[in-house]
Scaffold this motif. Structure first.
Motif, short mmCIF file in Angstrom:
data_model
loop_
_atom_site.label_atom_id
_atom_site.label_comp_id
_atom_site.label_asym_id
_atom_site.label_seq_id
_atom_site.Cartn_x
_atom_site.Cartn_y
_atom_site.Cartn_z
N ASN A 42 0.87 -1.98 -0.53
CA ASN A 42 0.35 -0.17 -0.12
C ASN A 42 1.14 1.21 -0.15
O ASN A 42 0.32 2.27 -1.25
CB ASN A 42 -0.79 0.19 1.40
N LEU A 45 2.53 1.58 -3.54
CA LEU A 45 1.25 2.28 -4.23
C LEU A 45 0.83 3.33 -4.38
O LEU A 45 1.03 4.44 -5.16
CB LEU A 45 -0.08 1.59 -4.44
N VAL A 46 0.69 4.12 -2.90
CA VAL A 46 0.29 5.53 -2.84
C VAL A 46 1.99 6.58 -3.12
O VAL A 46 1.54 7.30 -3.96
CB VAL A 46 -0.16 5.80 -1.85
N SER A 49 1.91 6.30 -7.53
CA SER A 49 0.68 7.52 -7.22
C SER A 49 0.85 9.08 -6.61
O SER A 49 0.77 9.74 -8.17
CB SER A 49 -0.95 7.17 -6.30
N ARG A 50 1.92 9.36 -6.33
CA ARG A 50 2.43 10.13 -5.51
C ARG A 50 3.89 10.79 -6.79
O ARG A 50 3.31 12.13 -6.90
CB ARG A 50 2.97 10.71 -4.30
N HIS A 52 4.16 9.55 -10.52
CA HIS A 52 2.76 10.38 -10.94
C HIS A 52 1.82 10.96 -10.98
O HIS A 52 1.48 11.80 -12.43
CB HIS A 52 2.71 8.60 -12.07
N GLU A 54 -0.97 10.70 -10.08
CA GLU A 54 -2.35 10.41 -10.22
C GLU A 54 -2.94 9.73 -9.17
O GLU A 54 -2.73 9.20 -8.77
CB GLU A 54 -2.08 9.53 -11.76
N LEU A 55 -4.04 9.52 -9.75
CA LEU A 55 -4.82 8.83 -7.98
C LEU A 55 -4.86 7.39 -8.26
O LEU A 55 -5.53 6.89 -7.65
CB LEU A 55 -6.07 9.24 -7.83
N ASP A 56 -4.75 6.36 -8.98
CA ASP A 56 -5.14 5.54 -9.06
C ASP A 56 -3.65 4.24 -8.82
O ASP A 56 -4.38 3.10 -7.58
CB ASP A 56 -4.79 5.09 -10.83
N GLY A 57 -2.89 4.98 -8.17
CA GLY A 57 -2.61 4.06 -6.95
C GLY A 57 -2.86 4.41 -5.48
O GLY A 57 -2.65 2.81 -4.73
N GLN A 58 -3.49 4.89 -5.69
CA GLN A 58 -4.20 5.43 -4.16
C GLN A 58 -6.04 4.20 -4.11
O GLN A 58 -5.85 3.84 -2.73
CB GLN A 58 -5.18 7.21 -3.40
#
Length: 99
Positions: A42, A45-46, A49-50, A52, A54-58
């Motif tokens: 997790n 992923l976050v 996401s930060r 790149h 984008e919110l996809d990882g979150q």
């Protein structure tokens, strides 16, 4: 703080969790190792996401948390059932339950 530091922290936490799963014979400690590995995933992923923007990882991290919650319920139920049957939570004991 640089987001790559979080990725490095996630790798360290994942390694600690994997070592706990592979090296310990206690079911509770191995179970905590799996949870540590999921939380490290997790964090990675976050962090990505930060990086790149984008919110996809979150969103994926949220779904991993949902799966982890379901895994906790099922895993603890199995551990309690084995403990009631054998009075031990060693990971070597359930292999003897095969018919």
């Amino acid at each position: 703080m640089n987001p790559m530091n979080y990725v490095i922290l996630a790798a360290i936490l994942f390694s600690i969790g994997a070592a706990a799963v592979l090296l310990r014979r206690n079911a509770i400690v191995a179970f905590m190792g799996v949870e540590l590995m999921l939380n490290a995933a997790n964090l990675a992923l976050v962090a990505f996401s930060r990086i790149h923007g984008e919110l996809d990882g979150q969103v994926m991290a949220f779904f991993v948390m949902v799966v982890a919650a379901a895994e906790v319920v099922v895993g603890l139920a199995i551990i309690v059932a084995v403990f009631r049957a054998r009075q031990t939570i060693s990971l070597d004991e359930p292999a003897e339950l095969k018919g």
